[in-house]
Motif scaffolding. Structure first.
Motif, short mmCIF file in Angstrom:
data_model
loop_
_atom_site.label_atom_id
_atom_site.label_comp_id
_atom_site.label_asym_id
_atom_site.label_seq_id
_atom_site.Cartn_x
_atom_site.Cartn_y
_atom_site.Cartn_z
N ARG A 32 -3.39 0.55 7.01
CA ARG A 32 -3.86 1.79 6.95
C ARG A 32 -3.20 2.76 5.82
O ARG A 32 -2.04 2.94 5.79
N ARG A 33 -4.06 3.16 4.85
CA ARG A 33 -3.54 4.02 3.74
C ARG A 33 -4.50 5.32 3.68
O ARG A 33 -5.52 5.28 3.90
N GLU A 38 -10.45 3.35 -1.78
CA GLU A 38 -9.85 2.68 -2.95
C GLU A 38 -9.24 1.11 -2.71
O GLU A 38 -9.36 0.48 -3.40
N GLU A 39 -8.78 1.13 -1.25
CA GLU A 39 -8.05 -0.12 -1.26
C GLU A 39 -9.22 -1.08 -0.69
O GLU A 39 -9.25 -2.21 -1.36
N VAL A 40 -10.35 -0.57 -0.20
CA VAL A 40 -11.55 -1.44 -0.02
C VAL A 40 -12.19 -2.10 -1.26
O VAL A 40 -12.37 -3.11 -1.66
N HIS A 43 -10.15 -4.55 -2.84
CA HIS A 43 -10.39 -5.86 -2.40
C HIS A 43 -11.68 -6.45 -3.02
O HIS A 43 -11.77 -7.49 -3.26
N LEU A 44 -12.87 -5.60 -2.75
CA LEU A 44 -14.24 -6.11 -3.11
C LEU A 44 -14.09 -6.47 -4.66
O LEU A 44 -14.72 -7.64 -5.14
N ARG A 45 -13.52 -5.67 -5.54
CA ARG A 45 -13.41 -6.10 -6.94
C ARG A 45 -12.79 -7.25 -7.24
O ARG A 45 -13.29 -8.19 -8.01
N THR A 73 -17.21 3.71 7.03
CA THR A 73 -17.17 4.88 6.04
C THR A 73 -16.52 4.36 4.76
O THR A 73 -17.16 4.82 3.48
N PRO A 74 -15.05 3.93 4.62
CA PRO A 74 -14.42 3.59 3.53
C PRO A 74 -15.18 2.45 2.90
O PRO A 74 -15.17 2.48 1.44
#
Length: 246
Positions: A32-33, A38-40, A43-45, A73-74
């Motif tokens: 959790r951040r 942005e973290e997601v 990851h997807l990039r 949501t994120p």
């Protein structure tokens, strides 16, 4: 070279639910951040740039959220970001689909990174001190230790630290920001898990430091470009083997 105090740097670090999702890549839950979207997106990039999800694959928000241990949501926010970057497209009534990724896209990404990095390196050559050279050597030893331990996360952190300290010396904050933005498309985990890449990185760092110490600007440019050429070659080969360009 001038003299100054040693600097330090550490890593701060409406779509329907019935859309198909590829099952090629397993994901581990994200910590959790504050900027979770942005973290997601990161990851997807990484999934897209390594062909874990391929052009034409649909990314299902609810399954992605469950795999990463986050809410929808994120994930939705991340996909909107990636759509703006041209990495995914929105198909009406179906959801988000991975966009085409060409050889030229990969070449352009690394060309841009290399061009910015060379500019920063030449600025660094004008101002770097013995204390700062020693700090870069320490960062490179940390990278070597992480590689020897086979700790992929530590390898990523050590490589990030080396370049962050290096770019801080150049005092080109805008250029460094653009370089960081460009490197978001570089799948760091793929490289960090490759011992051969690690050997090249450590050797290139050491030669770069030697070039600064001897004030050999041609060698500074050569060693700066070397890592980006190597990174482009490795990623292109990986993508060729994935079959996305068959």
């Amino acid at each position: 070279m001038k003299s100054s105090e040693t600097s330090s740097a550490r890593r701060l670090a409406s779509e329907p639910a019935d859309v198909d999702v590829p099952s090629r890549a397993a994901a581990k839950p994200l910590r959790r951040r504050p900027q979770l979207s942005e973290e997601v997106a990161t990851h997807l990039r990484g999934q897209i740039m390594t062909a874990a999800v391929q052009p034409g694959d649909y990314i299902r928000m609810d399954e992605t959220a469950e795999a990463l241990g986050v809410s929808v949501t994120p994930v939705r926010e991340a996909l909107l970001t990636l759509r703006g970057e041209g990495m995914v497209n929105l198909v009406p009534r179906r959801g988000y689909v991975v966009a085409e990724l060409s050889r030229t896209d990969v070449e352009d990404l690394f060309w841009l990174q290399g061009a910015i990095a060379v500019k920063l390196a030449l600025r660094t050559a004008d101002v770097i001190t013995e204390e700062q050279l020693a700090e870069l050597e320490w960062c490179n030893r940390q990278l070597r230790a992480a590689l020897d331990a086979g700790d992929v996360d530590a390898v990523q952190d050590a490589e990030f630290d080396f370049h962050r300290v290096h770019n801080h010396i150049a005092d080109g904050r805008k250029l460094a920001w653009f370089l960081l933005a460009a490197t978001r498309y570089t799948p760091a985990h793929l490289y960090a898990a490759d011992p051969e890449w690690g050997d090249v990185a450590v050797d290139s760092h050491a030669r770069l430091i030697d070039a600064y110490r001897s004030e050999d600007r041609d060698a500074v440019v050569e060693q700066t470009r070397r890592q980006f050429v190597d990174g482009s070659t490795r990623l292109t080969r990986h993508l060729e083997n994935s079959g996305i360009w068959s």
